[in-house]
Scaffold this motif. Structure first.
Motif, mmCIF file in Angstrom:
data_model
loop_
_atom_site.group_PDB
_atom_site.id
_atom_site.type_symbol
_atom_site.label_atom_id
_atom_site.label_comp_id
_atom_site.label_asym_id
_atom_site.label_seq_id
_atom_site.Cartn_x
_atom_site.Cartn_y
_atom_site.Cartn_z
ATOM 1 N N GLY A 25 1.211 -0.710 -0.031
ATOM 2 C CA GLY A 25 0.057 0.125 0.063
ATOM 3 C C GLY A 25 0.470 1.110 -0.004
ATOM 4 N N GLY A 26 2.253 0.812 -0.596
ATOM 5 C CA GLY A 26 2.920 2.939 -0.742
ATOM 6 C C GLY A 26 3.990 2.434 0.611
ATOM 7 N N LYS A 27 3.974 1.789 1.829
ATOM 8 C CA LYS A 27 4.840 1.479 1.946
ATOM 9 C C LYS A 27 6.068 0.380 1.956
ATOM 10 N N GLY A 28 6.772 0.479 1.681
ATOM 11 C CA GLY A 28 8.234 -0.305 1.787
ATOM 12 C C GLY A 28 8.498 -0.746 0.838
ATOM 13 N N MET A 60 13.856 -3.565 -3.750
ATOM 14 C CA MET A 60 16.113 -3.893 -3.647
ATOM 15 C C MET A 60 15.935 -5.493 -2.982
ATOM 16 N N ALA A 61 15.031 -5.716 -2.224
ATOM 17 C CA ALA A 61 15.022 -7.485 -1.827
ATOM 18 C C ALA A 61 14.735 -8.017 -2.809
ATOM 19 N N TYR A 62 13.961 -7.910 -4.124
ATOM 20 C CA TYR A 62 13.511 -8.563 -6.094
ATOM 21 C C TYR A 62 14.881 -8.112 -6.606
ATOM 22 N N ALA A 63 15.337 -7.349 -6.644
ATOM 23 C CA ALA A 63 16.741 -6.777 -7.065
ATOM 24 C C ALA A 63 17.918 -8.049 -6.921
ATOM 25 N N GLY A 64 18.684 -8.104 -5.672
ATOM 26 C CA GLY A 64 19.132 -8.718 -4.944
ATOM 27 C C GLY A 64 19.338 -10.182 -4.742
#
Length: 101
Positions: A4-7, A13-17
């Motif tokens: 919902g727009g938070k985080g 970044m986690a997915y890219a990592g």
């Protein structure tokens, strides 16, 4: 909108990592993978740049070219390079004064 727009940046970044780590590990195990990486490069006049690379058993085995850029992309790249040059210089100066081992 997973949160919902938070985080959502954290999730990105986690997915890219995870994607990057998976590509590196696949390459090291002999299954070549193409992914973007910020590394030493000669695709521009900057010593480091982010572009597609091929990961193999020796890590990065090939840096791929940027490809053709249109006029807008070329202009934006030049603007970004000004910012990147300062950041690269700052990082290199820091590395010269610190023990990174």
């Amino acid at each position: 909108n997973a949160k919902g727009g938070k985080g959502s940046a954290t999730l990105s970044m986690a997915y890219a990592g995870a994607r990057f780590g998976k590509a590196v590990l696949a390459g090291l195990s002999g299954r070549r993978r193409v992914e973007c990486a910020y590394c030493k490069s000669d695709v521009s006049d900057l010593p480091y740049f982010s572009q597609k690379v091929v990961f193999g058993e020796g890590g990065i085995v090939k840096v791929l070219p940027l490809g053709e850029l249109n006029e807008y992309e070329t202009k934006r790249l030049e603007e970004a390079k000004e910012q990147l040059k300062g950041e690269i210089d700052t990082g290199l100066k820091y590395a010269e004064t610190e023990s990174l081992a």
